[in-house]
Scaffold this active site. Structure first.
Site, PDB file in Angstrom:
ATOM      1  CD  GLN A  89     130.200  39.280  99.002  1.00  0.00           C
ATOM      2  OE1 GLN A  89     130.441  40.167  98.208  1.00  0.00           O
ATOM      3  NE2 GLN A  89     130.932  38.197  99.106  1.00  0.00           N
TER       4      GLN A  89
ATOM      5  CB  SER B  80     144.518  25.792 100.899  1.00  0.00           C
ATOM      6  OG  SER B  80     145.376  26.457 101.790  1.00  0.00           O
TER       7      SER B  80
ATOM      8  N   GLY C 299     144.086  24.574 107.597  1.00  0.00           N
ATOM      9  CA  GLY C 299     143.060  25.239 108.385  1.00  0.00           C
ATOM     10  C   GLY C 299     142.797  26.644 107.865  1.00  0.00           C
TER      11      GLY C 299
ATOM     12  CD  GLU D  93     129.141  34.933 100.389  1.00  0.00           C
ATOM     13  OE1 GLU D  93     128.394  34.195  99.736  1.00  0.00           O
ATOM     14  OE2 GLU D  93     128.954  36.153 100.523  1.00  0.00           O
TER      15      GLU D  93
ATOM     16  NE  ARG E 146     138.945  34.861 104.400  1.00  0.00           N
ATOM     17  CZ  ARG E 146     138.946  35.967 105.143  1.00  0.00           C
ATOM     18  NH1 ARG E 146     139.334  35.916 106.401  1.00  0.00           N
ATOM     19  NH2 ARG E 146     138.563  37.105 104.623  1.00  0.00           N
TER      20      ARG E 146
ATOM     21  CD  GLU F  22     137.141  40.287 102.382  1.00  0.00           C
ATOM     22  OE1 GLU F  22     137.862  39.314 102.635  1.00  0.00           O
ATOM     23  OE2 GLU F  22     136.277  40.272 101.498  1.00  0.00           O
TER      24      GLU F  22
ATOM     25  NE  ARG G 260     141.709  41.868 103.323  1.00  0.00           N
ATOM     26  CZ  ARG G 260     141.905  41.604 104.575  1.00  0.00           C
ATOM     27  NH1 ARG G 260     141.767  40.398 105.011  1.00  0.00           N
ATOM     28  NH2 ARG G 260     142.251  42.566 105.410  1.00  0.00           N
TER      29      ARG G 260
END
Length: 294
Positions: free
Chosen positions: A51, A67, A72, A92, A94, A125, A129
């Site tokens: 990663q 959160s 959810g 990862e 999340r 990603e 992000r």
């Protein structure tokens, strides 16, 4: 005024060829993508070993976990089936936050993706992000290019960056390892790193890096300091060059030393020169004087 969406170049659609792009899957309305989302047990999911992001801030994971407990997991993570497990392509944070929140399963989109696609998607990603730190980003670019034999312009087109951006990012890996560590740990910014590349001497590079951290120099001030270091280096180099003697002069010095029995220094100038003869006592001066006058 409309806000311009940050682009991915050819990005995901190019990587997945005839497959639907991940952006489209993620941005679809719930009722359109419901059949594509699966709920996967967290025990059946593993992180990707290579990663791009190596460090995750505990406080950030904790906030996301809180959160998730309330709302959810709003956005599904991306997985691929690998052996008897699911491997994370993207998401990862999340995944980790969901485990911290004691969830049993997580919404996911399972893709049939090859190793190269997975590596590129994981990098995209993170860049789009989460903002990798400068060194994580540079290492990720380097690994992608080496692992999949990509040129800089090919990589740039794939992830939606300019070639010069890729080049400048990779150049950070040419810094002294201690400076690289400062960048990795967030003690220096990418801007500082780019400016420090102007100093070729690694020792001077590290010394200035330490001073930046200790005094809080901004990038503009660092540029001025780099100019000073380079000027001092040029002056020093010129002095060394001007002090370098011709072999003929060195030979004459050695002959005079043997004749006079003391240290002799010949200095050449454009129009005149200088002979320096050392003596260490009145008797030594008298001895040299007699040699020169006989």
């Amino acid at each position: 005024m409309t806000t311009k969406k940050r682009g991915l170049g050819k990005g995901l659609s190019a990587l997945l060829a005839d497959k639907p792009s991940i952006d489209n899957l993620i941005n679809e309305k719930d009722d359109q993508r419901e059949g594509k989302i699966k709920y996967i047990s967290l025990d059946n999911i593993k992180a990707k070993k290579d990663q791009p992001r190596k460090e995750f801030e505990k406080s950030s994971i904790k906030e996301l976990s809180n959160s998730i407990k309330v709302h959810g997991v709003i956005q599904p993570i991306l997985l691929r089936k690998k052996d008897d497990m699911y491997e994370i392509i993207a998401g990862e944070r999340r995944f980790r936050a969901s485990k911290l929140a004691n969830l049993e399963e997580i919404p996911a989109i399972v893709l049939d993706a090859k190793d190269e696609e997975v590596a590129k998607l994981a990098l995209i990603e993170n860049i789009q992000r989460e903002d990798l730190n400068p060194i994580e980003e540079s290492i990720a670019y380097k690994n992608l290019m080496e692992d999949f034999n990509l040129k800089q312009d090919e990589l740039a087109e794939t992830i939606g960056k300019s070639r010069s951006y890729i080049t400048n990012s990779l150049r950070l890996l040419n810094l002294d390892q201690r400076v690289i560590d400062y960048l990795y740990n967030g003690e220096l910014t990418q801007g500082h790193g780019k400016v420090l590349l102007g100093i070729k001497d690694k020792k001077a590079q590290v010394e200035l890096a330490k001073r930046i951290i200790e005094t809080g120099l901004n990038v503009r001030s660092t540029e001025e300091e780099v100019k000073k270091v380079k000027q001092d280096k040029n002056i020093s180099t010129k002095k060394k060059t001007s002090n370098k003697k011709d072999s003929y002069i060195v030979d004459l010095e050695e002959q005079l030393i043997r004749t006079l029995g003391t240290k002799v220094n010949l200095t050449l100038g454009d129009k005149k020169g200088k002979i320096e003869i050392e003596y260490y006592s009145d008797e030594d001066l008298q001895r040299i004087f007699e040699i020169l006058t006989h």
